[in-house]
Design a protein around this motif. Structure first.
Motif, PDB file in Angstrom:
ATOM      1  N   LEU A 155      -3.438  30.416 -43.211  1.00 36.58           N
ATOM      2  CA  LEU A 155      -2.329  31.213 -43.734  1.00 36.58           C
ATOM      3  C   LEU A 155      -2.371  31.314 -45.251  1.00 36.58           C
ATOM      4  O   LEU A 155      -2.099  32.360 -45.806  1.00 36.58           O
ATOM      5  CB  LEU A 155      -0.995  30.582 -43.298  1.00 36.58           C
ATOM      6  CG  LEU A 155      -0.723  30.577 -41.789  1.00 36.58           C
ATOM      7  CD1 LEU A 155       0.670  30.015 -41.540  1.00 36.58           C
ATOM      8  CD2 LEU A 155      -0.846  31.980 -41.207  1.00 36.58           C
TER       9      LEU A 155
ATOM     10  N   VAL B 131       4.722  26.964 -34.969  1.00 36.89           N
ATOM     11  CA  VAL B 131       4.371  28.291 -35.486  1.00 36.89           C
ATOM     12  C   VAL B 131       3.545  28.202 -36.757  1.00 36.89           C
ATOM     13  O   VAL B 131       2.888  29.169 -37.144  1.00 36.89           O
ATOM     14  CB  VAL B 131       5.632  29.146 -35.725  1.00 36.89           C
ATOM     15  CG1 VAL B 131       6.374  29.387 -34.416  1.00 36.89           C
ATOM     16  CG2 VAL B 131       6.557  28.506 -36.759  1.00 36.89           C
ATOM     17  N   GLY B 132       3.568  27.032 -37.403  1.00 32.43           N
ATOM     18  CA  GLY B 132       2.773  26.881 -38.617  1.00 32.43           C
ATOM     19  C   GLY B 132       2.800  25.460 -39.129  1.00 32.43           C
ATOM     20  O   GLY B 132       3.689  24.674 -38.790  1.00 32.43           O
TER      21      GLY B 132
ATOM     22  N   ASP C 220      -1.714  28.599 -39.039  1.00 37.64           N
ATOM     23  CA  ASP C 220      -0.744  28.970 -38.026  1.00 37.64           C
ATOM     24  C   ASP C 220      -0.791  27.976 -36.869  1.00 37.64           C
ATOM     25  O   ASP C 220      -1.615  27.047 -36.845  1.00 37.64           O
ATOM     26  CB  ASP C 220      -0.950  30.412 -37.552  1.00 37.64           C
ATOM     27  CG  ASP C 220      -2.276  30.631 -36.837  1.00 37.64           C
ATOM     28  OD1 ASP C 220      -2.906  29.646 -36.413  1.00 37.64           O
ATOM     29  OD2 ASP C 220      -2.671  31.807 -36.695  1.00 37.64           O
TER      30      ASP C 220
END
Length: 318
Positions: free
Chosen positions: A35, A200-201, A215
Motif C-alpha cells: 500500500l 483490511v490492512g 493490504d
C-alpha cells in the motif's frame, strides 16, 4: 517546504525508489500488494550520519549500502511482530461517545497460524460492548522491548467478531493459552472468545526510514520470521560479550566507522543494530552473508562474519 528539506527530499529519491522496488516484492504470492512505503527526509544537520545532504564519502557509501540491504518484506515483518506480540492497544468506536470517537484499551492476544489475533474478552470490559456494536477496530502491536518511536510497531485494521463455533473456540483457547499459560481466568463465565477474522490492512513503522503498509491479502500471505522468536538471547549474548566484534562487522560489512554498536533485532536475513557515531545514536541494517533460518545457521554465519571482520581489522584482508 524549506529549501533544505526540498534538497533533502530530492537527494532521497533514488534510495526511495530502490526501497519501494524491494519492498514491493511479495514474500510468497505475486498477488501481494504494497500500500505504501514512505521513508522521510528528516530535518537534521548536514554533517549528521543520517542526513541525505552529508557528502562525506563514507556516509554516501553507507547510504548506498543501506538502500540495498536485505530485510524482511513488509508483509513478513508485520506477521512477525504480530506473532511475537502478547499485549496490544485495541481501538474501538466507544459507545459512550455515540460510537463516533475511538477508544483505546490494552488487551492480551495471541495470533493463530494464519496471523489472526485472538482475544479472551470479558462482558464487563468496555471494548467488548464496543465491538458487539461495531466490530471495526484497529490493533497496535509493538516489538518486544519497545521503548519509543525508533522501535518497530504495526497496526492492523479490521473487524473483530465473537467466535460462535465451539470447536473453533476450543482451538482459539489452546492458541491463547500457549502464549499466556497463566491466564486461568479465560474460563470464567463472563469471558468469550473473539478473533480479528477480517484484516483490511497492516501499517508498519519499523524505525528510521522504514515505514509502509500492505493490504489484508498481502498480510495473510506473509509469514513470521523463523529466527525472531529466539533472537533476544542471541542479541543479549553478543551485546554483553562481543560488542567489539559487532563494531568490527559494522566497519567491514557496512563500511561505517562507529564507536559502539549493539544488536537490537535479528531475523533470517540479518541484524538491526543501534550504533553510535560522532555522538549520534541511530539504527542501521547489517545483512547476513547468507540467510539463516535456524539457531545453528545463525551461529555459523555470525561466527564466520565475526572472523572475517576481525581478520580485516587486523590488516589481513578478507
Amino acid at each position: 517546504m524549506s529549501a533544505a528539506s526540498l534538497a533533502s527530499a530530492r537527494a532521497l529519491a533514488p534510495g526511495l525508489a530502490r526501497l519501494r522496488a524491494a519492498a514491493s516484492r511479495p514474500s510468497r504470492a505475486s498477488s501481494a500488494r504494497l500500500l505504501c512505503a514512505t521513508p522521510r527526509a528528516h530535518d537534521v544537520g548536514e554533517d549528521s550520519a543520517i542526513s541525505e545532504m552529508n557528502v562525506d564519502p563514507e556516509i554516501e557509501a553507507f547510504r548506498e549500502h543501506q538502500a540495498g540491504a536485505a530485510k524482511l518484506s513488509f508483509a513478513d515483518e508485520c506477521r512477525t511482530l504480530v506473532d511475537l506480540g502478547r499485549y496490544a492497544v485495541i481501538s474501538t468506536f466507544g459507545r459512550e461517545h455515540g460510537g463516533a470517537y475511538p477508544s483505546g484499551s490494552i488487551v492480551g492476544f495471541a495470533a493463530d497460524d494464519r496471523g489472526r489475533p485472538i482475544f479472551a474478552m470479558s462482558s464487563m470490559s468496555g471494548h467488548t460492548g464496543d465491538l458487539a456494536a461495531n466490530g471495526n477496530c484497529s490493533l497496535t502491536v509493538t516489538a518486544p522491548g519497545f521503548t519509543g518511536a525508533a522501535d518497530a510497531r504495526v497496526t492492523l485494521t479490521g473487524t473483530v467478531t465473537k467466535i460462535a463455533d465451539p470447536v473453533d473456540a476450543k482451538g482459539a483457547r489452546e492458541a491463547y493459552l500457549a502464549k499466556h499459560p497463566d491466564a486461568f481466568w479465560v474460563d470464567f463465565g463472563d469471558f468469550t472468545w473473539h478473533r480479528m477474522d477480517a484484516v483490511v490492512g497492516a501499517r508498519l513503522v519499523g524505525g528510521f526510514a522504514r515505514a509502509g503498509g500492505v493490504d489484508g491479502d498481502a498480510y495473510f500471505e506473509g509469514s513470521p520470521d523463523p529466527v525472531a522468536a529466539f533472537a533476544t538471547p542471541i542479541a543479549s549474548h553478543m551485546n554483553a560479550d562481543h560488542r567489539d566484534s559487532i563494531v568490527a562487522m559494522t566497519k567491514h560489512y557496512v563500511g561505517l566507522t562507529v564507536e559502539d554498536a549493539g544488536i537490537v533485532g535479528l531475523d533470517a536475513l540479518g541484524m538491526n543494530l543501534q550504533v553510535t557515531r560522532g555522538g549520534e545514536t541511530f539504527k542501521i541494517r547489517l545483512p547476513f552473508e547468507t540467510p539463516a533460518r535456524d539457531r545453528k545457521a545463525v551461529k555459523d554465519v555470525m561466527v564466520a562474519m565475526t572472523k572475517t571482520a576481525a581478520k580485516a581489522a587486523a590488516g589481513g584482508g578478507e
